[in-house]
Design an enzyme around this catalytic site. Structure first.
Site, short mmCIF file in Angstrom:
data_model
loop_
_atom_site.label_atom_id
_atom_site.label_comp_id
_atom_site.label_asym_id
_atom_site.label_seq_id
_atom_site.Cartn_x
_atom_site.Cartn_y
_atom_site.Cartn_z
N THR A 1 -8.21 3.82 1.96
CA THR A 1 -7.94 2.43 2.35
C THR A 1 -7.10 1.80 1.25
O THR A 1 -7.07 2.27 0.12
CB THR A 1 -9.23 1.61 2.54
N GLU A 2 -6.43 0.72 1.59
CA GLU A 2 -5.57 0.04 0.63
C GLU A 2 -6.34 -0.50 -0.57
O GLU A 2 -5.76 -0.77 -1.61
CB GLU A 2 -4.81 -1.09 1.33
N ALA A 3 -7.65 -0.64 -0.42
CA ALA A 3 -8.47 -1.13 -1.53
C ALA A 3 -8.53 -0.12 -2.68
O ALA A 3 -8.92 -0.47 -3.78
CB ALA A 3 -9.87 -1.44 -1.04
N GLY A 4 -8.15 1.13 -2.42
CA GLY A 4 -8.07 2.12 -3.48
C GLY A 4 -9.05 3.27 -3.42
O GLY A 4 -9.22 3.97 -4.41
N MET B 1 -5.75 -1.21 -6.49
CA MET B 1 -4.97 -1.39 -5.26
C MET B 1 -3.48 -1.18 -5.49
O MET B 1 -2.81 -0.54 -4.68
CB MET B 1 -5.22 -2.77 -4.66
#
Length: 117
Positions: free
Chosen positions: A50-53, A77
């Site tokens: 996910t883009e959150a890392g 991120m």
């Protein structure tokens, strides 16, 4: 995940996954791909991100979207976007607030009075 149109769409997207691929999941309908991956025993064979890392595991869904249970790794991120931009992904499933009849994609306006982000 109940058998409804969202599950049918998520299952259809799931069939595009191949073993040993790195996958970016967006919020909304794409979250269902993680659920189907777990149901089908595929989480050990693909790396969901996910883009959150987060790398690996099963990303949370709904208002908790972003982190992942049993993640293999987590980065900042901005580093995740560098990874994406550098060609680290094999496939992405992205969410959209609205897709119009002409294919126009709206990712920010949910209602007449509300913008996201």
């Amino acid at each position: 995940m109940p058998l409804d149109i969202r599950k049918i769409i998520a299952r259809r997207a799931f069939y595009y996954l191949q073993p040993n691929t790195v996958v970016n999941l967006g919020i909304g309908l794409p979250e269902g791909v993680a659920t189907i991956s777990k149901e089908e025993g595929m989480l050990d064979y693909v790396t969901l991100t996910t883009e959150a890392g987060v790398f690996g595991g099963q990303p949370a869904s709904g208002r908790s979207f972003g982190p992942s249970s049993n993640a293999s790794a987590m980065i900042e991120m901005n580093q995740m976007f560098d990874f994406y931009d550098g060609g680290g992904l094999d496939i992405s499933f992205l969410g959209a607030a609205e897709i119009g009849p002409n294919g126009d994609v709206n990712v920010s306006r949910m209602t007449k009075n509300r913008l996201t982000g």
